[in-house]
Design a protein around this motif. Structure first.
Motif, PDB file in Angstrom:
ATOM      1  N   ARG A  11       0.836  -1.209   0.000  1.00 20.41           N
ATOM      2  CA  ARG A  11       0.000   0.000   0.000  1.00 20.41           C
ATOM      3  C   ARG A  11       0.866   1.252   0.000  1.00 20.41           C
ATOM      4  N   LEU A  12       1.840   1.311   0.911  1.00 22.51           N
ATOM      5  CA  LEU A  12       2.710   2.478   1.012  1.00 22.51           C
ATOM      6  C   LEU A  12       3.604   2.613  -0.211  1.00 22.51           C
ATOM      7  N   TYR A  13       4.039   1.481  -0.739  1.00 28.27           N
ATOM      8  CA  TYR A  13       4.922   1.540  -1.914  1.00 28.27           C
ATOM      9  C   TYR A  13       4.162   2.045  -3.136  1.00 28.27           C
ATOM     10  N   LEU A  14       2.888   1.684  -3.254  1.00 26.08           N
ATOM     11  CA  LEU A  14       2.072   2.205  -4.351  1.00 26.08           C
ATOM     12  C   LEU A  14       1.965   3.726  -4.249  1.00 26.08           C
ATOM     13  N   LEU A  15       1.780   4.226  -3.043  1.00 23.63           N
ATOM     14  CA  LEU A  15       1.717   5.679  -2.842  1.00 23.63           C
ATOM     15  C   LEU A  15       3.024   6.337  -3.270  1.00 23.63           C
ATOM     16  N   SER A  16       4.149   5.703  -2.932  1.00 23.59           N
ATOM     17  CA  SER A  16       5.444   6.287  -3.295  1.00 23.59           C
ATOM     18  C   SER A  16       5.641   6.297  -4.808  1.00 23.59           C
ATOM     19  N   LEU A  17       5.129   5.295  -5.504  1.00 25.67           N
ATOM     20  CA  LEU A  17       5.210   5.277  -6.960  1.00 25.67           C
ATOM     21  C   LEU A  17       4.380   6.413  -7.554  1.00 25.67           C
ATOM     22  N   LEU A  18       3.187   6.614  -7.013  1.00 23.67           N
ATOM     23  CA  LEU A  18       2.311   7.664  -7.526  1.00 23.67           C
ATOM     24  C   LEU A  18       2.823   9.050  -7.151  1.00 23.67           C
ATOM     25  N   ALA A  19       3.650   9.142  -6.125  1.00 19.74           N
ATOM     26  CA  ALA A  19       4.208  10.439  -5.739  1.00 19.74           C
ATOM     27  C   ALA A  19       5.161  10.963  -6.802  1.00 19.74           C
ATOM     28  N   ARG A  23      -0.086   7.523 -12.738  1.00 19.62           N
ATOM     29  CA  ARG A  23       0.102   6.281 -13.485  1.00 19.62           C
ATOM     30  C   ARG A  23      -1.228   5.561 -13.645  1.00 19.62           C
ATOM     31  N   HIS A  24      -1.328   4.776 -14.706  1.00 24.88           N
ATOM     32  CA  HIS A  24      -2.477   3.886 -14.821  1.00 24.88           C
ATOM     33  C   HIS A  24      -2.088   2.517 -14.275  1.00 24.88           C
ATOM     34  N   GLY A  25      -3.073   1.676 -14.067  1.00 25.49           N
ATOM     35  CA  GLY A  25      -2.845   0.410 -13.380  1.00 25.49           C
ATOM     36  C   GLY A  25      -1.777  -0.452 -14.019  1.00 25.49           C
ATOM     37  N   TYR A  26      -1.815  -0.595 -15.334  1.00 30.71           N
ATOM     38  CA  TYR A  26      -0.828  -1.442 -16.015  1.00 30.71           C
ATOM     39  C   TYR A  26       0.579  -0.888 -15.837  1.00 30.71           C
ATOM     40  N   ASP A  27       0.696   0.439 -15.881  1.00 34.08           N
ATOM     41  CA  ASP A  27       1.998   1.079 -15.693  1.00 34.08           C
ATOM     42  C   ASP A  27       2.541   0.778 -14.292  1.00 34.08           C
ATOM     43  N   ILE A  28       1.657   0.777 -13.289  1.00 32.69           N
ATOM     44  CA  ILE A  28       2.074   0.466 -11.922  1.00 32.69           C
ATOM     45  C   ILE A  28       2.582  -0.971 -11.833  1.00 32.69           C
ATOM     46  N   MET A  29       1.851  -1.892 -12.448  1.00 32.77           N
ATOM     47  CA  MET A  29       2.271  -3.297 -12.423  1.00 32.77           C
ATOM     48  C   MET A  29       3.615  -3.485 -13.121  1.00 32.77           C
ATOM     49  N   GLU A  55      -8.059   5.286  -2.761  1.00 32.90           N
ATOM     50  CA  GLU A  55      -9.001   6.311  -3.203  1.00 32.90           C
ATOM     51  C   GLU A  55     -10.046   6.575  -2.114  1.00 32.90           C
ATOM     52  N   GLU A  56     -10.533   5.521  -1.487  1.00 33.89           N
ATOM     53  CA  GLU A  56     -11.503   5.670  -0.400  1.00 33.89           C
ATOM     54  C   GLU A  56     -10.917   6.491   0.753  1.00 33.89           C
ATOM     55  N   GLU A  57      -9.639   6.332   0.983  1.00 32.13           N
ATOM     56  CA  GLU A  57      -8.978   7.048   2.071  1.00 32.13           C
ATOM     57  C   GLU A  57      -8.641   8.483   1.694  1.00 32.13           C
ATOM     58  N   GLY A  58      -8.906   8.860   0.438  1.00 33.04           N
ATOM     59  CA  GLY A  58      -8.616  10.218  -0.004  1.00 33.04           C
ATOM     60  C   GLY A  58      -7.156  10.460  -0.303  1.00 33.04           C
ATOM     61  N   LEU A  59      -6.396   9.387  -0.512  1.00 29.89           N
ATOM     62  CA  LEU A  59      -4.962   9.517  -0.763  1.00 29.89           C
ATOM     63  C   LEU A  59      -4.634   9.554  -2.249  1.00 29.89           C
ATOM     64  N   GLU A  82       5.650  11.717   2.563  1.00 24.38           N
ATOM     65  CA  GLU A  82       6.727  12.515   3.155  1.00 24.38           C
ATOM     66  C   GLU A  82       6.934  12.164   4.621  1.00 24.38           C
ATOM     67  N   SER A  83       5.831  11.917   5.338  1.00 29.18           N
ATOM     68  CA  SER A  83       5.956  11.614   6.763  1.00 29.18           C
ATOM     69  C   SER A  83       6.499  10.209   7.013  1.00 29.18           C
ATOM     70  N   ARG A  84       6.402   9.347   5.999  1.00 28.35           N
ATOM     71  CA  ARG A  84       6.850   7.962   6.166  1.00 28.35           C
ATOM     72  C   ARG A  84       8.027   7.643   5.243  1.00 28.35           C
ATOM     73  N   ALA A  85       8.838   8.665   5.003  1.00 26.36           N
ATOM     74  CA  ALA A  85       9.991   8.489   4.105  1.00 26.36           C
ATOM     75  C   ALA A  85      10.925   7.397   4.613  1.00 26.36           C
ATOM     76  N   ALA A  86      11.120   7.350   5.929  1.00 23.68           N
ATOM     77  CA  ALA A  86      12.015   6.332   6.497  1.00 23.68           C
ATOM     78  C   ALA A  86      11.446   4.931   6.279  1.00 23.68           C
ATOM     79  N   ASP A  87      10.129   4.794   6.415  1.00 27.74           N
ATOM     80  CA  ASP A  87       9.496   3.489   6.182  1.00 27.74           C
ATOM     81  C   ASP A  87       9.669   3.057   4.732  1.00 27.74           C
ATOM     82  N   ILE A  88       9.530   4.013   3.824  1.00 32.57           N
ATOM     83  CA  ILE A  88       9.676   3.697   2.397  1.00 32.57           C
ATOM     84  C   ILE A  88      11.108   3.269   2.089  1.00 32.57           C
TER      85      ILE A  88
END
Length: 204
Positions: A11-19, A23-29, A55-59, A82-88
């Motif tokens: 979940r978090l890694y997907l957010l980092s990719l979109l940051a 991207r569209h779904g195939y591009d993410i895969m 999307e439901e979470e508004g992210l 940004e707040s979870r840069a260390a986790d990423i």
């Protein structure tokens, strides 16, 4: 093989990719496959439900671009990244370790398979003259075949266990987790006990 992403990491890694860019779904895969050297190619059934949850979470938001749906990170999503840069960073380090572990496991399995094949060929060559001079015992042949099949199954189980434990340990350390000597001692003792139990069982 060991899991590439631990629970919640994808979940978090997907957010980092979109940051980095919408991207569209195939591009993410495809991006995930490229970043793991082809060792992990997620299915649509894995990616799209997580994007829907984001999307439901508004992210993230999604818009239609012809026949494609493009996902874009929101300000709230960017703030979480940004707040979870260390986790990423920990996820990326663990991902690199896991990919190396998978590659090592594949190489190890190939080597073991080649050794087993060579041993089988050598055994077949050794048995051929004896088989030509005397009829073989069908029950003995069946027993040998079963034993070899179980040997391959045991080797696969050992390889899978080794890869999973190694990946978990490396991922834990990469994220800054503490690995106590007592933990390693307990692991070593458990492995020695398992080896001893197996040796005793084989001697019966």
């Amino acid at each position: 093989m060991p899991p590439v992403f631990s629970h919640g990491d994808l979940r978090l890694y997907l957010l980092s990719l979109l940051a980095s860019a919408p991207r569209h779904g195939y591009d993410i895969m495809q991006s995930l496959a490229e970043r793991t050297g082809g060792t992990y190619t997620p299915s649509a059934g894995t990616i799209y439900p997580r994007l829907a949850k984001l999307e439901e979470e508004g992210l993230v938001t999604k818009t239609s671009d012809g026949r494609k749906t493009v996902y874009e990170i929101t300000d709230a999503g960017r703030a979480e990244v940004e707040s979870r840069a260390a986790d990423i960073q920990g996820i990326e380090a663990g991902l690199a370790d896991t990919v190396r572990a998978i590659a090592d496991e594949v190489r190890s399995n190939v080597r073991e398979a080649m050794k087993s094949l060579k041993a089988d060929l050598a055994a077949a060559a050794h048995e051929a003259p004896r088989a030509s001079s005397s009829a073989s015992d069908p029950s003995e042949d069946d027993s040998r075949v079963r034993a070899r099949a179980e040997l391959h199954r045991a080797e696969a189980a050992i390889a899978e266990f080794r890869g999973r434990v190694r990946a978990d340990l490396r991922s834990h350390v990469a994220r800054g987790g503490e690995l106590l000597p007592a933990t390693v001692d307990a692991l070593t003792a458990a492995l020695e006990a398992a080896a001893s139990s197996l040796s005793s069982s084989l001697k019966r």
